[in-house]
Design a protein around this motif. Structure first.
Motif, PDB file in Angstrom:
ATOM      1  N   PHE A 241      48.544 -36.458  22.194  1.00  0.00           N
ATOM      2  CA  PHE A 241      47.303 -36.471  21.410  1.00  0.00           C
ATOM      3  C   PHE A 241      46.828 -35.030  21.202  1.00  0.00           C
ATOM      4  O   PHE A 241      45.812 -34.606  21.765  1.00  0.00           O
ATOM      5  CB  PHE A 241      46.228 -37.292  22.129  1.00  0.00           C
ATOM      6  N   PRO A 242      47.549 -34.247  20.400  1.00  0.00           N
ATOM      7  CA  PRO A 242      47.170 -32.839  20.209  1.00  0.00           C
ATOM      8  C   PRO A 242      45.789 -32.722  19.583  1.00  0.00           C
ATOM      9  O   PRO A 242      45.405 -33.509  18.714  1.00  0.00           O
ATOM     10  CB  PRO A 242      48.261 -32.315  19.269  1.00  0.00           C
ATOM     11  N   GLY A 243      45.041 -31.745  20.066  1.00  0.00           N
ATOM     12  CA  GLY A 243      43.686 -31.524  19.575  1.00  0.00           C
ATOM     13  C   GLY A 243      42.619 -32.226  20.371  1.00  0.00           C
ATOM     14  O   GLY A 243      41.420 -32.031  20.105  1.00  0.00           O
ATOM     15  N   LEU A 244      43.014 -33.041  21.352  1.00  0.00           N
ATOM     16  CA  LEU A 244      42.032 -33.744  22.178  1.00  0.00           C
ATOM     17  C   LEU A 244      41.200 -32.745  22.973  1.00  0.00           C
ATOM     18  O   LEU A 244      41.734 -31.816  23.576  1.00  0.00           O
ATOM     19  CB  LEU A 244      42.757 -34.699  23.125  1.00  0.00           C
ATOM     20  N   LYS A 245      39.874 -32.941  22.979  1.00  0.00           N
ATOM     21  CA  LYS A 245      38.973 -32.104  23.776  1.00  0.00           C
ATOM     22  C   LYS A 245      38.758 -32.772  25.135  1.00  0.00           C
ATOM     23  O   LYS A 245      38.359 -33.943  25.196  1.00  0.00           O
ATOM     24  CB  LYS A 245      37.624 -31.933  23.091  1.00  0.00           C
ATOM     25  N   VAL A 246      38.977 -32.011  26.206  1.00  0.00           N
ATOM     26  CA  VAL A 246      38.881 -32.550  27.561  1.00  0.00           C
ATOM     27  C   VAL A 246      38.115 -31.592  28.448  1.00  0.00           C
ATOM     28  O   VAL A 246      38.405 -30.387  28.458  1.00  0.00           O
ATOM     29  CB  VAL A 246      40.282 -32.794  28.169  1.00  0.00           C
ATOM     30  N   ILE A 247      37.141 -32.115  29.183  1.00  0.00           N
ATOM     31  CA  ILE A 247      36.532 -31.368  30.283  1.00  0.00           C
ATOM     32  C   ILE A 247      37.102 -31.916  31.579  1.00  0.00           C
ATOM     33  O   ILE A 247      37.023 -33.123  31.846  1.00  0.00           O
ATOM     34  CB  ILE A 247      34.995 -31.517  30.311  1.00  0.00           C
ATOM     35  N   VAL A 248      37.679 -31.043  32.389  1.00  0.00           N
ATOM     36  CA  VAL A 248      38.147 -31.417  33.722  1.00  0.00           C
ATOM     37  C   VAL A 248      37.017 -31.121  34.697  1.00  0.00           C
ATOM     38  O   VAL A 248      36.566 -29.981  34.823  1.00  0.00           O
ATOM     39  CB  VAL A 248      39.416 -30.650  34.110  1.00  0.00           C
ATOM     40  N   ALA A 249      36.539 -32.162  35.379  1.00  0.00           N
ATOM     41  CA  ALA A 249      35.378 -32.024  36.258  1.00  0.00           C
ATOM     42  C   ALA A 249      35.729 -31.273  37.536  1.00  0.00           C
ATOM     43  O   ALA A 249      36.892 -31.200  37.946  1.00  0.00           O
ATOM     44  CB  ALA A 249      34.828 -33.408  36.599  1.00  0.00           C
ATOM     45  N   HIS A 250      34.694 -30.699  38.158  1.00  0.00           N
ATOM     46  CA  HIS A 250      34.791 -30.095  39.494  1.00  0.00           C
ATOM     47  C   HIS A 250      35.783 -28.934  39.538  1.00  0.00           C
ATOM     48  O   HIS A 250      36.455 -28.722  40.539  1.00  0.00           O
ATOM     49  CB  HIS A 250      35.156 -31.153  40.541  1.00  0.00           C
ATOM     50  N   MET A 251      35.889 -28.204  38.428  1.00  0.00           N
ATOM     51  CA  MET A 251      36.776 -27.033  38.348  1.00  0.00           C
ATOM     52  C   MET A 251      38.231 -27.387  38.618  1.00  0.00           C
ATOM     53  O   MET A 251      39.034 -26.529  38.978  1.00  0.00           O
ATOM     54  CB  MET A 251      36.318 -25.932  39.324  1.00  0.00           C
ATOM     55  N   GLY A 252      38.584 -28.666  38.468  1.00  0.00           N
ATOM     56  CA  GLY A 252      39.955 -29.073  38.742  1.00  0.00           C
ATOM     57  C   GLY A 252      40.358 -28.899  40.193  1.00  0.00           C
ATOM     58  O   GLY A 252      41.556 -28.824  40.501  1.00  0.00           O
ATOM     59  N   CYS A 253      39.363 -28.793  41.081  1.00  0.00           N
ATOM     60  CA  CYS A 253      39.678 -28.577  42.495  1.00  0.00           C
ATOM     61  C   CYS A 253      40.504 -29.748  43.046  1.00  0.00           C
ATOM     62  O   CYS A 253      40.277 -30.903  42.691  1.00  0.00           O
ATOM     63  CB  CYS A 253      38.401 -28.425  43.311  1.00  0.00           C
ATOM     64  N   TYR A 254      41.446 -29.457  43.882  1.00  0.00           N
ATOM     65  CA  TYR A 254      41.702 -28.170  44.534  1.00  0.00           C
ATOM     66  C   TYR A 254      42.930 -27.475  43.926  1.00  0.00           C
ATOM     67  O   TYR A 254      43.673 -26.769  44.633  1.00  0.00           O
ATOM     68  CB  TYR A 254      41.908 -28.382  46.025  1.00  0.00           C
ATOM     69  N   ARG A 255      43.124 -27.629  42.632  1.00  0.00           N
ATOM     70  CA  ARG A 255      44.295 -27.045  41.960  1.00  0.00           C
ATOM     71  C   ARG A 255      43.852 -26.303  40.690  1.00  0.00           C
ATOM     72  O   ARG A 255      44.476 -26.414  39.645  1.00  0.00           O
ATOM     73  CB  ARG A 255      45.298 -28.150  41.609  1.00  0.00           C
TER      74      ARG A 255
END
Length: 278
Positions: free
Chosen positions: A166-180
């Motif tokens: 799904f190119p162009g999809l807007k995504v927010i990864v929560a919690h700074m992507g912790c712990y990676r």
């Protein structure tokens, strides 16, 4: 200091009390555990100009009614931007997404891959991504083991497969992507529609080095790190977290990007226009 909080939670009273109770049984104590009206007032008192309301459902048959409740709440409080919940095993989950994004003008959908033990590239979630693209909305994801440091977290691998499909999809990864977080940096290098939020990390005494992680992320992606608190599911006072940010030796442009401008960049004009008719 007026700002945008991109990660807050509110639910119907019975469900919210159950969520508080779950965490309290784990030994968590929250300085604030008020009802919806008290929560809205507290956000106002702490100069929250806009907020992203994040919802999730943990079993079938809940999502549509939670989303309907959020629609009514946000219609009366247009500074609250809803991100609807989705449960893949509902009778007609695709219709639920359409109701949120097309009919009710939600800003996007929230997917919680801890509460729903699945991976982002599970085909059952494809209706969310397909309609988010169709209606120009975003998706917020809780990926991996956080807050359990010992758990497995192959989230970037599965998210990359989603972004390829799904190119162009807007995504927010929560919690700074912790712990990676550094794994997500590499994914962000290749995908300009991926953002991180600071919820539960920045300003939280449990993460005394959180400011370093956020500063390093802002240096690399100055327009794709968004302030979020996780309020009210935080174990420190909201005002203390905000005061902590004001004391950081960062320039005003960096703080303004973090606290306001990056959220507005994520919210396209179509998002903002849609939410105005709630």
């Amino acid at each position: 200091m007026k700002h945008i909080d991109t990660h807050i939670h509110m639910y119907p009273e019975k469900l919210m009390n159950a969520i508080y109770g779950y965490f309290q049984r784990l030994g968590w104590e929250f300085p604030f555990s008020g009802n919806v009206e008290e929560t809205l007032l507290h956000l106002q008192e702490n100069e929250v100009e806009k907020a992203f309301l994040l919802l999730y459902a943990h079993k079938p048959g809940m999502a549509l009614e939670i989303n309907r409740w959020a629609y009514e709440l946000c219609r009366k409080n247009p500074h609250i931007y809803p991100f609807g919940c989705f449960f893949p095993d509902d009778e007609n989950p695709e219709a639920n997404v359409r109701k949120c994004l097309r009919d009710w003008g939600f800003s996007g959908m929230k997917l919680h891959f801890n509460v729903q033990p699945a991976e982002p590239d599970d085909p059952r979630y494809f209706p969310v991504y397909r309609q988010a693209l169709e209606y120009g909305r975003g998706v917020i994801m809780h990926i991996g083991s956080f807050p359990d440091q010992s758990g497995n977290q192959p989230g970037t691998y599965h998210l990359q497969k989603v972004l390829k499909r799904f190119p162009g999809l807007k995504v927010i990864v929560a919690h700074m992507g912790c712990y990676r977080t550094e794994d997500f940096w590499r994914l962000m290098d290749r995908n300009p529609g991926v953002y991180l939020d600071t919820s539960f990390i920045l300003g939280n005494p449990q993460f005394p080095d959180g400011h370093t992680l956020v500063a390093d992320s802002l240096a690399r992606f100055p327009h794709r790190i968004l302030y979020g608190s996780d309020f009210p599911l935080i174990r420190h006072r909201l005002s203390d977290g905000l005061d902590y940010i004001t004391r950081l030796p960062w320039d005003e442009k960096t703080k303004n990007n973090l606290l306001r401008e990056n959220a507005l960049r994520f919210l396209t004009q179509s998002d903002i226009a849609a939410c105005k008719h709630l």
